[in-house]
Design an enzyme around this catalytic site. Structure first.
Site, PDB file in Angstrom:
ATOM      1  N   GLY B 490       0.798  -1.228   0.000  1.00  0.00           N
ATOM      2  CA  GLY B 490       0.000   0.000   0.000  1.00  0.00           C
ATOM      3  C   GLY B 490       0.821   1.264   0.000  1.00  0.00           C
ATOM      4  O   GLY B 490       0.283   2.352   0.073  1.00  0.00           O
ATOM      5  N   GLY B 491       2.156   1.151  -0.078  1.00  0.00           N
ATOM      6  CA  GLY B 491       2.991   2.347  -0.019  1.00  0.00           C
ATOM      7  C   GLY B 491       3.828   2.392   1.242  1.00  0.00           C
ATOM      8  O   GLY B 491       4.436   3.411   1.553  1.00  0.00           O
ATOM      9  N   ARG B 531      -0.427  -3.466   9.948  1.00  0.00           N
ATOM     10  CA  ARG B 531       0.623  -3.419  10.953  1.00  0.00           C
ATOM     11  C   ARG B 531       1.917  -2.774  10.482  1.00  0.00           C
ATOM     12  O   ARG B 531       2.753  -2.397  11.303  1.00  0.00           O
ATOM     13  CB  ARG B 531       0.943  -4.853  11.406  1.00  0.00           C
ATOM     14  CG  ARG B 531       1.530  -5.752  10.315  1.00  0.00           C
ATOM     15  CD  ARG B 531       1.949  -7.099  10.868  1.00  0.00           C
ATOM     16  NE  ARG B 531       3.002  -6.929  11.841  1.00  0.00           N
ATOM     17  CZ  ARG B 531       4.301  -6.937  11.569  1.00  0.00           C
ATOM     18  NH1 ARG B 531       4.717  -7.137  10.328  1.00  0.00           N
ATOM     19  NH2 ARG B 531       5.194  -6.762  12.514  1.00  0.00           N
ATOM     20  N   ALA B 715       1.216   7.069  14.629  1.00  0.00           N
ATOM     21  CA  ALA B 715       0.468   6.378  13.577  1.00  0.00           C
ATOM     22  C   ALA B 715      -0.432   5.283  14.123  1.00  0.00           C
ATOM     23  O   ALA B 715      -0.123   4.629  15.111  1.00  0.00           O
ATOM     24  CB  ALA B 715       1.437   5.775  12.565  1.00  0.00           C
ATOM     25  N   GLY B 717      -2.798   1.958  12.303  1.00  0.00           N
ATOM     26  CA  GLY B 717      -3.024   1.251  11.048  1.00  0.00           C
ATOM     27  C   GLY B 717      -4.236   1.845  10.341  1.00  0.00           C
ATOM     28  O   GLY B 717      -5.165   2.295  10.993  1.00  0.00           O
ATOM     29  N   GLY B 719      -5.277   0.521   6.843  1.00  0.00           N
ATOM     30  CA  GLY B 719      -5.709  -0.179   5.630  1.00  0.00           C
ATOM     31  C   GLY B 719      -7.025  -0.911   5.709  1.00  0.00           C
ATOM     32  O   GLY B 719      -7.657  -1.138   4.675  1.00  0.00           O
ATOM     33  N   GLU B 720      -7.429  -1.343   6.891  1.00  0.00           N
ATOM     34  CA  GLU B 720      -8.576  -2.262   6.949  1.00  0.00           C
ATOM     35  C   GLU B 720      -9.897  -1.637   7.331  1.00  0.00           C
ATOM     36  O   GLU B 720     -10.955  -2.035   6.813  1.00  0.00           O
ATOM     37  CB  GLU B 720      -8.228  -3.420   7.891  1.00  0.00           C
ATOM     38  CG  GLU B 720      -7.163  -4.312   7.256  1.00  0.00           C
ATOM     39  CD  GLU B 720      -6.615  -5.345   8.205  1.00  0.00           C
ATOM     40  OE1 GLU B 720      -7.017  -6.505   8.083  1.00  0.00           O
ATOM     41  OE2 GLU B 720      -5.795  -4.974   9.072  1.00  0.00           O
TER      42      GLU B 720
END
Lengths: 160, 759, 290
Positions: B490-491, B531, B715, B717, B719-720
């Site tokens: 994802g980068g 993660r 930060a 996570g 993405g989900e």
């Protein structure tokens, strides 16, 4: 199985290769010519990851037999940059973060180039419908559309 | 270890983190040079292909490979007989524990085919054409058995049994008969009966979802070479090269140190590439053939024989007071696991009520095996399904109470200090902020035309930490390389470089990240669970911080001052001793003198990251429904999410937009369709309908930053969480548009039309 | 392993002879957007592929006797670029242009779409409504047939060994005439039609429909000419009563199956809806030409 000898032009250069009768242009590009930028995502013309331009028309290379390439002019992702100078579409994709995994990116870029060659000032809707044959699962298309329209704007300025 | 957050916000002056540099793998990806799984080749490479069961459930009576082995050009043929017969053992190598025996049997069937597409044999040959011919020559005798795919059918006492020795775990008493229910889990709080007794309004409903696939555009691919000395190389597109190494070692009886796995660029994973299908088979073939073997799945194989997520039934009963306070919730989740146990029903159970502060609840989850491909993780595994049920029910409850749907959620919202439904106490969460963000957004009050409707929904995902290793090495010219072991889906590799650059005080162009193979970097848990930016980022940051400490020591040595007299500012050592007039020493200057100040400059950190911050999301969706054709158009979509701190805001936005798009596809048109014989009818992108560019509008992300103090840059996570709300956001919008509650996904036009006609 | 050969003849008779010699192991190749998918899936295993695209007359559009002759292998993108064709037959053009993606449009053709004989083929209802005919070349010469006679069952045509479609002809256009095609798909692009309706109308100076043709796709084993649906329109102006009768007649003509793309009930319902909507569009276009 007898293999056929094909001569064509790829990204401006003359090429020759052998192919089985049932092999596709995508197979030939990747396996015979080592041009692995075009990808196989589905093998059935539904995802556009294999998109190339043949005689000026955007096609799925997985739906063309390699034998049909005889005498044709083919443009792939590998020919899009001018040496190490990226095409504005490539630059805009990077600036707009219009790629994540990057697998669909070559096909999208080739398709977007074909769009801007045919229509230098596409609306958002025209852009989305033109690119409907290029599946992307990572981006949700938002930044892709923005990148294409921004590149179109830049190219229009250059032309003026 | 949180130097950056120890300072107050006023002094927080980030130079790199929070900006939007071009991704380091970008030029390769836009020119077609990036090497994905199928792009790699080795000299003498053979083509490997798999023979698959055409039956959803069958005993394998015999497999005769003689003719195939005799075909000119065929160099190896394998069946389960060529793999060790493993005992049942749970092993943590992927995302959560996998049963090694089940994993082995899924890669190569032993005795029984459990789904249409299940691998029963494999060949390696000198060409694709010969490999296909060899597959046709393998004679497999099957005894076809009755099959079962629907989750409730599989739970019935008289259902065809997949595994003779599977007894439901998690019940009060161990059952005496085997069943397809592998496990029942239960979460409880308070007194359910007393809770419902307090309710002024009770809502009961049943929802269903179909199995869907992650839909990554790149099919699985690998190249494996088993050396004559037993040392193996694997080139593979996966979410974790260490996971691939471990599973190959376990499934083939090899040592981990004898396998070197190099991660290819990966064309999408979303959880579906957190396990292995091809790699152990390719190695087994390579061992026999004495040559490297390349295996690439077709799209049809990806659908039939990798890991979609569960189809499910969600039963919800909610009790609330007239003012909207939730007093009780009873939730039952029934999830398909596919051929072997291991659906994400546990995570579904834990996340179902995570956004709500409910004093009395019971969440029961059933993990049910079915004659369909073994499910694998799919972005917030289990959570979108449960959220579809809960968020639809909450929406219905709001209508019943005459309450604004956001107000109802706000009334019962979890906040800091509240005990989460799944156990821990929430700290530093930004859920309420996401609700406020969409409530105050112009989208929420924009006018709608007739035939249009608006829906809201919320979602949650834990995000995890886990083991990560990172190394940062400084070159002789003061530039740096960041080495990690997490495939970049994802980068994340950009984020790694950015965090290191921030700590070192270097511009981003002077810090290059790479994703290394299993022999070149220490262990990292795979890329998943949102993660990487959190845990591997923590390791990167700590490694960079160690280097800064070392650089200060070197400067002190050169200047002959105490180490406490040196600070590190904007990429240079600064002498704090007012009596000395030393000019600053840049990283480049110190690197040039490394030999005399202690040797090469670098650091490696291995850690188990704790303190991951969960993600909360709140979405608004507008739809228009053509009542005559049942067609749903997504008009507008806004997605707010608590992201902690956006290291690279454009990539965070991209995660949100991508997750939303997958959720919309899940809601509208994606589903596994099986025929009467248990074969998937739509195993291709023509009839497995994922959203195309013209199906979607722009997706507006709102990044809420409530910092996670456990991460050096705050930060969480990201993405989900984005895929959790859309299923219900779309369904709730459709409800508003047509006045009918759709309780079954997907909301395909025939179902919408039928629902309108039935009114 | 069977050998596969590829031929790209330049003369029609040569192509017919090659196809005849290949028997049922020979397949004609137009744009390849159906054949290559079937080849890849193993659903067809030809011994010989005869590429029609280099045959004289297979690609190109010309005006003839007030009508149009379109080479059967002409890709959709070329058909769409032909101004005259788009003006006279917007329904046929839009039907062909609906097929697949931009990439598919560079290759997909009327002839390929027709001869693949899927009941859901998008261009066929529009061609049938337009009274299109096709020139068939075979080992024993040439013949002309109405387009609606080509498809006889799902995936089967009436063509015999060695025969292929070389050209498709659209007749002279009467004044105050126009056509339209609509289909229903779950997404906005890329899907096979769940139902399709092609409508072709001619009006008199008062706006009364004097000629109507209605063809339905994906609601039977072949594309079907719905005669009763057309009769419901003839002699009427376009009012709610006529449209309601059209809807009912269109639905009555449907004999669909239920499959992974739609239930039989849904297809029937939608066929009525699409027939109505396509009629409204065709009528408005025809009036503009009055």
């Amino acid at each position: 199985m007898t293999r056929t000898h094909i001569s064509a032009t790829v990204n401006g250069d003359p090429v020759e290769f052998l192919s089985d009768a049932g092999a596709t242009l995508l197979d030939a590009l990747r396996d015979e010519l080592g041009l692995t930028g075009s990808k196989e995502g589905c093998g059935s013309g539904d995802c556009g990851a294999c998109s190339v331009i043949v005689d000026g028309r955007l096609v799925c290379s997985c739906l063309m037999l390699a034998a049909e390439a005889e005498g044709r002019r083919i443009e792939t992702i590998e020919g899009m940059a001018d040496g190490s100078v990226l095409h504005p579409l490539q630059r805009k994709f990077l600036e707009h973060a219009a790629l994540q995994c990057g697998f669909c990116t070559p096909g999208l870029l080739v398709a977007a180039k074909a769009l801007l060659d045919a229509n230098p000032d596409p609306t958002e809707s025209e852009t989305r419908y033109w690119l409907a044959g290029n599946l992307c699962r990572c981006t949700g298309y938002d930044k892709v559309i923005r990148a294409v329209m921004d590149a179109a704007a830049e190219l229009r300025q250059v032309r003026v | 270890m949180s130097d950056f957050l120890d300072r107050s916000e006023a002094t927080l002056d980030l130079k790199v983190v929070g900006t939007r540099p071009v991704r380091p793998d970008g030029a390769d990806k836009v020119t077609g040079r990036a090497t994905f799984g199928a792009d790699f080749a080795m000299p003498g490479m053979l083509v490997g292909k798999i023979k698959r069961s055409p039956h959803a459930h069958a005993a394998i009576v015999s497999i005769d490979t003689r003719k195939a082995r005799a075909l000119a050009g065929v160099k190896a043929v394998v069946t389960a007989a060529d793999f060790p017969d493993l005992a049942s053992e749970a092993y943590e190598a992927g995302e959560g524990a996998a049963n090694l025996r089940d994993l082995s049997l899924n890669c190569m069937a032993r005795g029984k085919a459990l789904y249409d597409g299940h691998a029963v044999a494999a060949v390696a040959a000198t060409s694709s054409v010969i490999a296909d011919a060899a597959l046709d020559m393998i004679e497999v005798t099957y005894e076809v058995l009755a099959h079962v795919i629907d989750v409730e059918d599989a739970m019935a006492p008289d259902a065809p049994l997949l595994h003779a020795h599977l007894f439901t775990e998690g019940l009060e008493a161990k059952p005496d008969k085997p069943s397809n229910i592998a496990q029942r889990n239960r979460l409880t709080r308070g007194d359910l009966e007393a809770g419902f007794a307090m309710a002024d309004v009770v809502l009961e409903a049943r929802y269903t979802t179909a199995a869907v696939h992650q839909g990554y555009i790149e099919p699985h691919a690998c190249v494996a070479a088993f050396g004559a000395d037993g040392q193996c190389q694997v080139w593979s597109s996966s979410q974790g090269q260490f996971m691939v190494r471990t599973y190959c070692a376990k499934l083939l009886g090899l040592e981990s140190s004898d396998i070197r796995v190099t991660p290819a660029e990966i064309g999408g994973g979303f959880g579906g590439k957190t396990t292995v299908y091809l790699e152990p088979v390719a190695l087994a073939l390579s061992r026999l053939a004495g040559a490297p073997v390349k295996m690439v799945m077709s799209r049809e194989e990806v659908f039939r024989a990798t890991g979609p997520t569960s189809g499910a039934v969600i039963e919800v009963k909610l009790g609330a007071r007239a003012d909207g306070t939730l007093v009780a919730a009873d939730v039952v989740l029934k999830y398909q696991a596919g051929a072997f146990p291991g659906s994400p029903v546990g995570a579904g159970s834990m996340t179902a009520l995570a956004c709500y502060d409910v004093p009395n609840f019971r969440v029961t989850g059933f993990d049910v095996v079915t004659n369909s491909p073994k499910v694998a993780a799919y972005r917030a595994p289990g959570a979108p399904i449960a959220a579809f049920g809960i968020e639809s029910a909450i929406d219905e409850l709001a209508l019943k109470l005459g309450m604004d749907p956001l107000a109802l959620r706000m009334k019962n919202a979890v906040r800091d200090g509240v005990k989460a439904a799944y156990g821990p106490t929430f700290r530093n969460i930004g859920y309420v902020e996401t609700l406020e963000a969409i409530q105050n957004h112009p989208h929420y009050t924009a006018p709608l035309e007739p035939g249009q409707g608006r829906g809201v929904a919320v979602g949650f995902w834990f995000n995890i930490g886990g083991e990560s290793t990172a190394a940062v090495n400084v070159g002789e010219d003061g530039t740096a390389v960041v080495v990690t072991g997490n495939p970049d889906i994802g980068g994340s590799r950009a984020a790694m470089a950015m965090m290191a650059a921030e700590v070192l005080g270097l511009p981003i162009e002077k810090v290059r990240p790479i994703v290394a193979d299993t022999a070149a970097i220490g262990f990292s848990m795979l890329t998943g669970g949102s993660r990487t930016t959190f845990a591997t980022g923590m390791a990167v940051t700590q490694a960079a911080q160690k280097i800064v400490v070392d650089l200060k020591r070197r400067a002190a040595q050169i200047w002959e001052v105490g180490a406490d007299q040196v600070d590190w500012i904007d990429g240079a050592a600064v002498c704090l001793d007012a009596s000395k007039t030393h000019p600053d020493l840049t990283l480049a200057a110190l690197a040039a003198r490394s030999a005399r100040t202690g040797g090469p400059i670098g650091a490696q950190v291995s850690l188990t990251a704790q303190g991951a911050g969960p993600g909360f999301a709140a979405h608004i969706c507008d739809v228009e429904v053509d009542r005559e054709t049942g067609h749903v158009t997504i008009l507008r979509y806004t997605a707010a999410q608590d992201v902690g701190r956006a290291i690279h805001p454009a990539y965070v936005e991209g995660q949100i937009q991508g997750g939303v798009a997958q959720g919309i596809g899940w809601a509208l048109n994606e589903e596994y369709i099986f025929d009467r014989d248990g074969r998937m009818e739509n195993a291709g992108f023509l009839d497995y309908r994922m959203p195309v560019a013209s199906d979607l509008p722009m997706i507006e992300p709102i990044l809420i930053e409530v910092a996670n103090p456990r991460h050096p840059f705050g930060a969480k996570g990201v993405g989900e969480a984005p895929i959790v709300p859309p299923l219900a956001a779309v369904a709730n919008a459709v409800r508003a548009a047509i006045g009918v509650r759709m309780t079954g996904l997907p909301l395909s036009p025939p179902k919408i039309r039928a629902a309108i006609d039935a009114r | 392993m069977s050998e596969l050969s590829y031929l790209a003849p330049t003369a029609a008779e040569e192509a017919a002879a090659a196809l005849a010699a290949g028997g049922n192991l020979a397949r004609a190749l137009s744009g390849g957007t159906d054949l290559l998918v079937q080849l890849r899936a193993g659903r067809v295993k030809p011994g010989l592929i005869v590429d029609l695209k280099r045959v004289a007359g297979a690609i190109g559009i010309r005006e003839e006797n007030g009508g149009f002759v379109i080479g059967a292998a002409t890709p959709g993108v070329m058909v769409g670029e032909h101004r005259g064709l788009a003006r006279a037959w917007p329904g046929v053009v839009e039907a062909l242009e609906l097929i697949g993606s931009t990439q598919i449009q560079s290759r997909a053709s009327l002839g390929g779409n027709l001869c693949n004989a899927s009941p859901a083929a998008d261009s066929v209802p529009a061609m049938v409504a337009a009274r299109a005919t096709c020139v068939i070349v075979g080992p024993s010469g040439r013949r002309t047939m109405a387009v609606e006679a080509i498809g006889v069952a799902p995936g089967r045509t009436c063509l015999t060994a060695g025969e292929f479609v070389l050209e498709i002809a659209l007749p002279t256009r009467a004044a105050r005439s126009a056509d339209a095609y609509l289909r229903s798909i779950p997404r906005t692009e890329m899907d096979i039609a769940v139902a399709g309706a092609g409508v072709n109308l001619t009006l008199d100076p008062e706006g009364v429909i004097v000629d109507a043709r209605v063809a339905l796709g994906a609601v039977g084993p072949t594309v079907m000419l719905a005669r009763d649906a057309a009769a419901a329109l003839e002699g009427a102006r376009l009012d709610e009563g006529a449209l309601a009768r059209l809807d009912e007649a269109a639905r009555a003509a449907c004999i669909p199956i239920g499959d992974k793309r739609g239930t039989a009930e849904f297809r029937t319902r939608i066929a009525g809806v699409l027939a109505r909507r396509a009629t409204v569009i065709a009528y408005a276009r025809a009036k503009e030409r009055g």
